[in-house]
Design an enzyme around this catalytic site. Sequence first.
Site, PDB file in Angstrom:
ATOM      1  CG  ASN A 181      -9.063  -5.827  14.872  1.00  0.00           C
ATOM      2  OD1 ASN A 181      -8.683  -6.198  15.780  1.00  0.00           O
ATOM      3  ND2 ASN A 181      -8.694  -5.509  14.059  1.00  0.00           N
ATOM      4  N   GLY A 200      -4.634  -3.054   0.588  1.00  0.00           N
ATOM      5  CA  GLY A 200      -4.441  -0.841  -0.725  1.00  0.00           C
ATOM      6  C   GLY A 200      -5.538  -0.834  -0.577  1.00  0.00           C
ATOM      7  CB  CYS A 224      -3.424   4.217   7.279  1.00  0.00           C
ATOM      8  SG  CYS A 224      -3.957   4.835   5.731  1.00  0.00           S
ATOM      9  CB  CYS A 258      -0.855  -0.095   1.492  1.00  0.00           C
ATOM     10  SG  CYS A 258      -2.145   1.321   1.229  1.00  0.00           S
ATOM     11  CB  CYS A 288      -2.646   0.790   8.765  1.00  0.00           C
ATOM     12  SG  CYS A 288      -3.099  -1.139   7.131  1.00  0.00           S
ATOM     13  CB  SER A 326     -12.954   0.216   2.029  1.00  0.00           C
ATOM     14  OG  SER A 326     -12.660   1.219   3.128  1.00  0.00           O
TER      15      SER A 326
END
Length: 410
Positions: free
Chosen positions: A338, A207, A147, A143, A150, A239
């Site tokens: 998570n 991604g 973020c 990706c 993440c 999303s």
Amino acid sequence: MSLSFDLTAPGARDALRAAGAAEKPSLVGMDRAEMAAALVAAGIVPEKQARMRVSQLWHWLYVRGVSDFAQMFNISKDLRTALDRHFTVARPEIVEEQISTDGTRKWLFRFPPRGAGRPVEIETVYIPEEGRGTLCISSQVGCTLTCSFCHTGTQKLVRNLTAEEILAQLLTARDRLGDFPDRDTPAGAIVPTEGRKVSNIVMMGMGEPLYNFEAVKKALLIASDGDGLALSKRRITLSTSGVVPEIARTGEEIGVMLAISLHAPNDDLRDLLVPINKKFPLKELMAACRAYPGLSNARRITFEYVMLKDVNDSLDDARALIDLLRGIPAKINLIPFNPWPGTNYQCSDWETIERFADFINNAGYASPIRTPRGRDILAACGQLKSESERMRKVDRLALEAMMIAGHGEA
């Protein structure tokens, strides 16, 4: 003795392309027009028969779930042999399948190299629930968005997935779950009690889907085709972290449900959590959401909000979130954070999450708290990652040379 090759020499790259062309193209991921053209160009189907043959192949691929031309029994043996000589419909390699204690399944898929590259690996997750089974599909290897909360964002982008590779995740999952006609569900598998095993798909894996728009569009239109996989567009959710220029196109050209990976109610915080916000700030993102084609109370936008302890979980944050979304038909999914190796974030306390949810619910917005699934196999939201890395230029050139010499396979 080592060999070296001058790739600037006349004809060298043409030889490389010829070597790469030996790989058979897949019919999976082609639309009907492309499939017809490919059959005619290969010289195995006359043009006047192309439409009929495409209809047959479409049924075998997307209704029956066949991954071998030999199983297409209403096609002559000679034509099946010719198809196998020119094309493939094979599934990707399953490197690993993990099953969580809660029934969540995670697959590590390996796709073959594209040109002079390495094979790449991506993760796909299946989440069974009482009334539905949701498949979380990846659109890229790695990706670009970084973020901060993440795990996928710690893996640099390697490449986009093709429409074939996006669809292959759905087809292989349905294979493994016994979700095609005449297939058996694995003994002991946790799946919906009735109906399809994969009833919903979400483009929420590895991604940013809108940075791979054309391939994602093609794959989702095939997945929702009424004569094939026939998934309702209301059961497909894409999303995005906020690629504003492509949001309107998503509604107009694909027509699926939209989710926004939001996670913050103001620009200052979102700049830190979701750095694409610096390019497309909240004012622009909210304007794109309000203008989303087909938006209504029956087709709400889902806003995803990961709950980070002492970062974005105060009642002031909840109040700002309500003000931000005012007037947009919306549902707010609260996602307990998570954890993954190396992160500095912590999940908000459960009491804090419930208080946050109650505040939003009282303001008139549905605010379900997503039950964490598959945490024990790193299959939960924000935990996906593979070991694939972009090749260094020196490695790529060496591999190209090997391919030209006929010595190597990527």
